[in-house]
Design an enzyme around this catalytic site. Sequence first.
Site, mmCIF file in Angstrom:
data_model
loop_
_atom_site.group_PDB
_atom_site.id
_atom_site.type_symbol
_atom_site.label_atom_id
_atom_site.label_comp_id
_atom_site.label_asym_id
_atom_site.label_seq_id
_atom_site.Cartn_x
_atom_site.Cartn_y
_atom_site.Cartn_z
ATOM 1 C CG HIS C 49 14.215 -22.651 36.031
ATOM 2 N ND1 HIS C 49 13.766 -23.159 37.337
ATOM 3 C CD2 HIS C 49 13.279 -23.004 35.000
ATOM 4 C CE1 HIS C 49 12.487 -23.800 37.042
ATOM 5 N NE2 HIS C 49 12.399 -23.886 35.801
ATOM 6 C CB VAL C 172 4.062 -30.239 9.043
ATOM 7 C CG1 VAL C 172 4.851 -30.729 8.030
ATOM 8 C CG2 VAL C 172 4.268 -28.585 9.294
ATOM 9 C CB SER C 342 14.767 -20.073 31.640
ATOM 10 O OG SER C 342 13.770 -20.655 32.460
ATOM 11 C CB CYS C 438 -17.267 -18.183 38.980
ATOM 12 S SG CYS C 438 -17.496 -17.399 37.240
#
Lengths: 424, 119, 489
Positions: C49, C172, C342, C438
Site C-alpha cells: 500500500h 511453541v 507493506s 487446471c
Amino acid sequence: MRVRELVIIGGGPAGLSAAVEAKKLGVEDVLIIDRESEPGGILKQCIHTGFGLHVFKEELTGPEYAERFIAEAQERGIEIMLDTMVIELTDDRRILAVNSRDGLVELKARAVILAMGCRERTRGAINIPGFRPSGIFTAGTAQYFINIEGYMPGKEVVILGSGDVGLIMARHLTLEGAKVKCVAEIMPYSNGLTRNIVQCLQDFNIPLLLNHTVVNIHGKKRVEGVTIAEVDLNRKPRMETARYVSCDTLLLSVGLIPENELSRMAKVQIDEVTGGPVVDQSMQTTIEGIFACGNVLHVHDVVDLVTIEARVAARGAADFLKQKKKRIRPATVPVIPGEGLRYVLPQRIDLDGALEETQNFFMRSVKPMDRGRLLIQSDRGVVMSKNLKFIRPSEMISIKVKREILQQNNCLKISLCEGSENGD
Amino acid sequence: MIKEHKVTCIVCPAGCEIIARVRKNSIIEIRGNRCKKGVDYARNEVIEPRRVLTTTVRLENGHFLPVKTAKPIPRELIFKAIKELKEVRVKVPVKMGEVVHQNVAGSNVDVVSTRSWRK
Amino acid sequence: MTDVVIIGGGVVGCMIARELSRFDLSVVLLEKEEDVASGTSKANSAVIHAGYDAKPGTLKAQLNIRGNALFDKICDELDVPFKRIGSLVVAVKEDDVKELEKLLEQGKANGVSPLKIISKEELFELEPNINSKACAALYAPTAGIINPFELTVALAENAAQNGVTIRFNSPVVDVKACDDGMMMVKTPHETFHSPFVINAAGLFADEISQMAGAEAYTITPRKGEYLIFDKRCSDMINMVIFPTPTKFSKGILVCPTIDGNFFIGPNSNDIEDKHDTGVTSEGIDEIIRGARRLVPGLPLENVITSFAGLRAVSNTNDFIIEASRKVKGFINVGGIQSPGLSSAPAIAEMVIEILQEEGLTLKEKNNFNSRRNRIYPFRELNDEERKKLIRHNPAYGHVICRCETVTEGEIVDAIRRPVGARSLDGIKRRTRAGLGRCQGGFCSPRVIKILSRELGISPLKVTKCGQGSEILKGRTKDFIDSDGDFNES
C-alpha cells in the site's frame, strides 16, 4: 528452422487417428508431438471397455484402442516426438516445443492438426465453499493414480457429477477397495450412459442422488466429510435439506473443457459454447492450414467419433497440402444452433472446399427428450426435418445433410423441438 | 417364493425399467420392456449377470499392467477375481492379448493383458 | 546458546530473521507449520500500500510509508518480482468524492507522494473497464503488487544462507522467563534458552504473549475471501482498484497479481476460529457483488479458484510492537494486519532498534550475503536463456505443469534449496506448478513423484501441506478384505 509437412499436436486418439489417415492419403512427412512418454493420451488410463464398437466393430479397452493405432502409426513410419511440450504456435504455423533431449525445438509446419484434447473442470470453476484440504481430486486425476500409478486416492469417497468419467470411477474405486458413498448430480438426470449407471452404480448399490450438490467441504488437512443438499429448479441448494456425509475423498466429475491455449496463441477463433475452434467441414479452423479434431474441438462421448472426426481433419489437411496456390478467403455458409440445441458442428461450410454428397453435422441437445424433431431452416423456411428418439445431452446427435441443401442456402439454422409430428 | 427383480435395460437408449418375476431360479414373468431384446437382456441379468472385469495387475518392474477378463465372468465372482489378481505378478515383456492369469476365480475365463509392455 | 528466538515464520518473522542475519548472532526461527508463510502471509491481497489509509500518528501510518520505500531494495537483493503498478480509490457516486479528498489529506499528512485525485476522463483512460458511473479516483502511483509467499520464502532462504536456523513443525508449547534472566522456549522436540524472544506468531501472538506472562491483548481473526481469475483475463484491469473505503475496511478490491492473474476480494468478517479458512457461498456472493460495483463486466466464467485468509486484528487496532515491561527480553510483534505486508521491512527495522535498546549487542558480519537468486522461471525466460538452461540441466526441458509452464528443473530446485519445499503446496507456491487453470489436475501426480524421489520417501508420505494432509491412501487393492456386496434387489 526445419520445415515439416504435417505436424499434429497431441498423440491421443485424435492425433494418432489423424496421423494414420494422413499417411494413408499420401502425406509423406507426418510428425506427432506429445507431452507424455508414451502416446495414447487419456486412453492409457481408460482401462475399462466400451471403445471401438464403431471403428473396429468390437468392444475394446482404452489401451487396446490406443495400441492398435500406435502399432499402425509405427508400421507406417510416423514419427512421434515424445516427452515434448509445445509451448508456442503462431498463425503462420511456427511451432516452438521443448524437451530434455533437444532443448528448444523450432519447426515450421505446412499444415497443423490440433489434437490436444481437453482438461477437467475443477473445484474453483464450480466454487464449492469450505476448506481446501487434501483429498479433493478430479475424476481423471484419480483415474491416473489408480490405473497408471497403482495408488488409491481415498478409502471413502463421494463423487460429485454423474458424467461417464465419474460413473466409471465409482466402479474402479469400488473394485480396487474403496467405499463409494454416493454420486451427487446437480441436474435432474445423469449425464452418463445408462449402461454405466447400471454397471457402475446399480451393480454395487451406489446411490445416485439426482438434483443434489455438494455445498460444503469439511476437514482442514484432509477431507473429513462433505455436506450435500438438494437443489431447487434453479439449481440453488435448499439448505434445509443439507446433510453431512463423512468421507475422506471428494471426486469431481463436473465437466471437461477443450484445451485451446495454443489455438488462442495462433489466433484461432474459439466457439464460446463448445470451447473449441470454429471449423468448416474439413475441420479447418479460421486460420488457414490449422485443423482441429477430437476433444480439443468439442467434448466427445465416444472415442470412435473422435477417430472419425480426426480422419476428416486429416483429409482436410492432406487436401490443403496438395493445393497449389493460396486461396482467397472462401465463401462460407454459417450453420448455427437454434432452439433446443447447445451447438452444431461444423459451424460453417466452405463452399469452395470439398463437399461430399452428404455432410455430417454433430450437435448436442440442451435437455433430455424422449422424442424430438430436428429442423433445418434457411431464410426460405424449413429445408429438412427428422424425428429423433431418446435424445440425451450426453449423447451426440448426428445428422446427414445433402450437398444441395448446403449449396442452395446462405445460412442454416438447426433446431430441436420436443415431441414429434404425427406422434410417431 | 416369488422374487421381483428390477432391471434397467441397456440394449438401447430407451432404458426400459423391466420387472422380472422369478420363482426358484426360473422366470415366470417379464414386463416393462418395449421390445423383445429386453426379454433376453432381463433374463440374463436376473439368472446370471456377467461382466467383463477390467483392472490392473503388478508388473515385476513395479509398473501396473491393465488387464481384462477375456470374456464376461459371473458378476458374483468379481471380488473373488480381484482378490486373486492382487497376488499376480507379470514378467516383462508382455504383449497385448497375452494371458496373464488362467481361469480366474474358477470362472473358466482367463485374464489377458490389454497393452504391451517392452521393458 | 541462542541469541534470539523468533516465534513465527510469516513475512514479519522472516523479515526480522533476515535483518538479524546481518549480525554475528545465533538466531532460531520456530514455525508451527511445515513451511513459511502458512498463515496470514499466504492469503492476503498482496498489495504494497501507498500509505494513505492509516490515521496519521499511528504505527501503521509510520511503518507503512517507511516499509513501502524499502521494497525496491529488498526485492532487488532477493530477486523477488515487485511492480509499482499504482492504486486507485474509485468514487462511484458524488458523495464519495468528499471521502477521496479526506483520504488525500490523510495521505499527505502521512507523507505519501505523489498522490492526487484524477478526473473521470483520466480514470477511464487508465482503466477502461471501470464502472461507467465512476466520477473520480484517488491515484497513488507508489502502490505495488508482490507475491507475499515468494517474498517470505526469499527472506527465509536468505536468512538461512546467512546462518539462521529455521525449524518447521515446531509449535511453541511453552515459553517463560527463567531465574537466570534468560527465556526458555519449548517445542515438542526441542528446548531453546535465549535472552530474547520475538513473538511474531500472527493470529496466535496473543496466546504466545499470555503463555510468556507478558502483556495481555487479543487477536481476532477477520476473514477475507477471494476469487482468482484465469490469466486469459489479465487485460481487464491494470492497477489495484479500491472502492471508496468505509469505517470497517478498505473494501472489496479488484486487483492484478504479480503473476498475471487478477483477483477480487476480500470481504471482512470477524470470526472465532483461528483455523477457519473455509470459503462460504455467502462470502463469494458478497465479493462478487462488491467487485461488480467497480468492474461490472467481471468474466465470472473464468474464475479458477477461491480461497480465504485471516487477518490478525488486535484489540488496540494498531500494530503492537514493543518490548514487554513484564517479561524481560520478550518482544511482542502482534496485531500485524493490513498494512502489515507493506510495513514488514520497517517493522523489522523497528524490532532491531528495540533489541538494541533492550541490551542486545549487534556486530555486523563481514560475510553477510544480501543476495539470493530466485528459481529460474522458465516461462519468463527468452529462447536463448531457455536453450542455455536446458543444455546446462536437461530437467529444464521437461515441462511438468502445462498451465504455468513449470519445468522439472524448477521443481527440483525448489526442493533442494535452503528452506526447500516439502509438500505439494510448497512446490505450488514456490514455482506456480498447480496454480493454473487446471489447478494441479495434470501436474500433481508428477510433482508427487518428484517429491518422493528427491526426499527419498514413499509417494504415500507426500503431503499437500504437512503431516495429516497425505494425498494418497494406499496401493490399489490394499483395502479389499471382505467380499464385496452386489445389488441383489
